[in-house]
Motif scaffolding. Structure first.
Motif, PDB file in Angstrom:
ATOM      1  N   ALA A  94       8.064  -7.041  -6.987  1.00  0.00           N
ATOM      2  CA  ALA A  94       8.066  -8.200  -7.876  1.00  0.00           C
ATOM      3  C   ALA A  94       9.447  -8.831  -7.978  1.00  0.00           C
ATOM      4  N   VAL A  95       9.438 -10.141  -8.210  1.00  0.00           N
ATOM      5  CA  VAL A  95      10.630 -10.882  -8.619  1.00  0.00           C
ATOM      6  C   VAL A  95      10.240 -11.657  -9.871  1.00  0.00           C
ATOM      7  N   GLY A 124       0.799  -1.219   0.000  1.00  0.00           N
ATOM      8  CA  GLY A 124       0.000   0.000   0.000  1.00  0.00           C
ATOM      9  C   GLY A 124       0.828   1.263   0.000  1.00  0.00           C
ATOM     10  N   THR A 125       2.038   1.204   0.552  1.00  0.00           N
ATOM     11  CA  THR A 125       2.887   2.388   0.662  1.00  0.00           C
ATOM     12  C   THR A 125       4.324   1.999   0.333  1.00  0.00           C
ATOM     13  N   GLY A 126       5.163   3.038   0.274  1.00  0.00           N
ATOM     14  CA  GLY A 126       6.596   2.807   0.141  1.00  0.00           C
ATOM     15  C   GLY A 126       7.181   3.147  -1.198  1.00  0.00           C
ATOM     16  N   GLN A 166       6.051   1.980 -13.049  1.00  0.00           N
ATOM     17  CA  GLN A 166       7.438   1.627 -13.329  1.00  0.00           C
ATOM     18  C   GLN A 166       7.601   0.118 -13.512  1.00  0.00           C
ATOM     19  N   TRP A 167       6.840  -0.653 -12.746  1.00  0.00           N
ATOM     20  CA  TRP A 167       6.849  -2.101 -12.952  1.00  0.00           C
ATOM     21  C   TRP A 167       6.351  -2.425 -14.360  1.00  0.00           C
ATOM     22  N   VAL A 196      12.669  -5.145 -10.723  1.00  0.00           N
ATOM     23  CA  VAL A 196      11.686  -6.230 -10.808  1.00  0.00           C
ATOM     24  C   VAL A 196      12.359  -7.596 -10.715  1.00  0.00           C
ATOM     25  N   LEU A 197      13.674  -7.612 -10.498  1.00  0.00           N
ATOM     26  CA  LEU A 197      14.392  -8.851 -10.225  1.00  0.00           C
ATOM     27  C   LEU A 197      14.663  -9.018  -8.737  1.00  0.00           C
ATOM     28  N   ALA A 198      14.656  -7.911  -8.008  1.00  0.00           N
ATOM     29  CA  ALA A 198      15.120  -7.897  -6.617  1.00  0.00           C
ATOM     30  C   ALA A 198      14.048  -7.478  -5.629  1.00  0.00           C
ATOM     31  N   ALA A 199      12.782  -7.465  -6.032  1.00  0.00           N
ATOM     32  CA  ALA A 199      11.664  -7.161  -5.131  1.00  0.00           C
ATOM     33  C   ALA A 199      11.754  -5.759  -4.543  1.00  0.00           C
ATOM     34  N   GLU A 200      12.235  -4.812  -5.331  1.00  0.00           N
ATOM     35  CA  GLU A 200      12.189  -3.429  -4.869  1.00  0.00           C
ATOM     36  C   GLU A 200      10.753  -2.915  -4.972  1.00  0.00           C
ATOM     37  N   VAL A 201      10.352  -2.076  -4.031  1.00  0.00           N
ATOM     38  CA  VAL A 201       9.020  -1.488  -4.060  1.00  0.00           C
ATOM     39  C   VAL A 201       9.066  -0.256  -4.960  1.00  0.00           C
TER      40      VAL A 201
END
Length: 509
Positions: free
Chosen positions: A373-374, A362-364, A498-499, A488-493
């Motif tokens: 995502a990964v 929801g945030t971040g 952008q995803w 999107v490989l490293a689960a960054e929020v």
């Protein structure tokens, strides 16, 4: 091997350190079970604690595992005998070695995401070092060796699997290690033949070369690959034939009149011992926990111990083989559809990767809608460039019969073509990440092509400068492409927009 031996090690080690920084930074993120980690993290934990895969029916008192791990691997759990047994026997579809390796990380760092991913990150880094060294040996260039390691370090699929507790990264590691040992054995054997040629009268068949330590090491590694996943057998068979062909070529190169008969009489026994018997023993040894325990699936311990030692061995082997036939039946009937399944002919173009993890925090991310995502996908610049390089290797091999092009193509084919049969004959459920075992050979093809583009040391300076510029530009594009995909490989929020911008095809989403 020309060049500075110090840089021959220091350069690849520096590239491996770079790959290690990428892989260990944020290794515990996301703090969740990703895709098939739900099987292998549990199985590995059970192996460490029981010696065999077991499913716990009780509550696990661990702040992470309590919600994520452990009410049992219910997809494969059939029954408990007696029903109230805890933990109860667990049927699993893959050999145990990869799970033992995952379990070592859990033993040191606990039943946490960091713990069950640690071993994969270690072998991912080691595979970068091995590839850099074997590319250096094959090209006789430290710079090209470092290029190979760097490209593997920034390949997205290798990066993701190095940070995920799945078996395929361990399969790739042992296959690559076995291949590297055989390349070293090729040089070793040719050196021994050259020494013999200078000091002995020429004969029809040539000498027996004695024990070959690199070939023995290759047998151990390829046996370990089979002990991670059965698909390692394709590489084992292909590389055993390749090694015999190399031996025949070496004997022919020094002018022996009957080189092929020399291979049969002098080398075949050694190949069968090192690349057939030794891998089989390695595979059996990986099941030591099952043989030593009364708790394994199908173990029939009471029956095996009902008579003397001879019957114990016979009945244990009978139960073990029966278990293997059950697994074979499972794999041949595995045709249930899956959202992320793909066919092998689509793997080189990355048309359907696997989403290992996706959440919408929801945030971040500073936006109304976020994504974490990964995505298990290769770096497109590397993979599409690799396709062109593989085509170039085919042309190079046809034109010159260069052993390096042949070895690269054989390794790639062993990791790819067998899956065509399973896709067409069995309609097998398969995924893009199965292609990770092909990736080192794709990158070796890129490295060989880069060497051809740069040219030999005695080529015209302008020609080498232009070639170096082309190779440098490609490498820079690969780095930029990896950097762009990294969130999107490293689960960054990141913001959902952008995803979505990083989804090259709609089939990626």
């Amino acid at each position: 091997m020309p060049g500075n031996p110090l840089w021959g090690w220091l350069g690849p080690l520096l590239v491996a350190v770079f790959g290690g920084i990428l892989r260990f930074t944020g290794l515990g993120r996301p703090n969740a079970v990703m895709f098939d980690e739900t099987y292998y993290a549990k199985d590995a934990w059970a192996l460490i604690n029981h010696g065999v895969e077991r499913a716990s029916l009780g509550t696990v008192k661990d702040p992470v595992a309590d919600r994520m791990i452990i009410q049992g691997n219910t997809d494969f759990l059939v029954k408990c005998t007696p029903p109230e047994a805890d933990p109860c026997p667990l049927y699993v579809a893959h050999p145990p070695l990869g799970k033992w390796m995952i379990g070592l990380g859990e033993q040191f760092f606990g039943m946490t995401p960091y713990g069950w991913r640690f071993a994969g990150a270690v072998v991912g880094v080691l595979s970068i070092l091995i590839l850099a060294r074997v590319a250096r040996r094959m090209t006789r260039s430290t710079l090209l060796g470092c290029l190979a390691g760097l490209l593997l370090a920034v390949d997205g699929l290798h990066y993701v699997l190095s940070r995920t507790a799945l078996l395929d990264i361990f399969l790739m590691f042992w296959v690559l290690a076995g291949f590297a040992c055989l390349v070293a054995d090729r040089d070793w054997a040719r050196g021994r033949l050259a020494d013999w040629y200078e000091t002995s009268p020429l004969s029809d068949q040539g000498p027996w070369l004695g024990l070959r330590p690199w070939r023995i090491a290759a047998g151990l590694c390829l046996g370990a690959a089979c002990a991670v996943k059965w698909s390692g057998i394709f590489f084992l068979i292909a590389f055993a034939v390749m090694s015999l062909v190399w031996d025949a070529g070496a004997r022919r190169a020094i002018g022996l009149r009957r080189p092929y008969l020399g291979v049969v009489n002098r080398d075949l026994t050694g190949v069968l011992s090192a690349l057939a018997l030794l891998p089989a023993l390695t595979y059996i040894a990986s099941w030591a926990g099952w043989f030593a325990s009364s708790l394994g699936w199908g173990r029939n311990w009471a029956q095996a111990t009902s008579q003397g030692p001879g019957f114990f061995v016979f009945d244990s082997l009978r139960s073990w083989l029966s278990y293997h036939f059950q697994v074979l039946s499972f794999h041949t009937g595995l045709s249930e559809g899956h959202t992320y399944q793909s066919t092998p002919w689509t793997w080189p173009i990355l048309s359907r990767p696997v989403a290992f993890h996706y959440q919408t925090p929801g945030t971040g991310c500073g936006a109304d809608e976020c994504a974490e995502a990964v995505l298990g996908v290769g770096t497109p610049v590397i993979w599409y460039g690799g396709l062109a390089a593989l085509i170039a290797m085919v042309a190079w091999y046809v034109a010159t019969r260069d052993w390096r092009a042949g070895a690269v193509l054989l390794g790639y084919a062993a990791g790819w073509l067998p899956w065509f049969y399973y896709a067409l004959a069995d309609n097998r459920t398969m995924y893009l990440f199965y292609a990770i075992a092909m990736v080192p050979f794709m990158i070796l093809a890129l490295t060989m092509a880069a060497g051809l583009i740069v040219g030999r040391a005695d080529a015209a300076p302008n020609r080498r400068a232009l070639g170096a510029a082309v190779v440098g530009a490609f490498t820079l594009l690969a780095l930029v492409n990896f950097w762009w995909l990294h969130p999107v490989l490293a689960a960054e929020v990141i913001p959902h927009s952008q995803w979505w911008a990083r989804m090259l095809f709609r089939s990626w989403a």
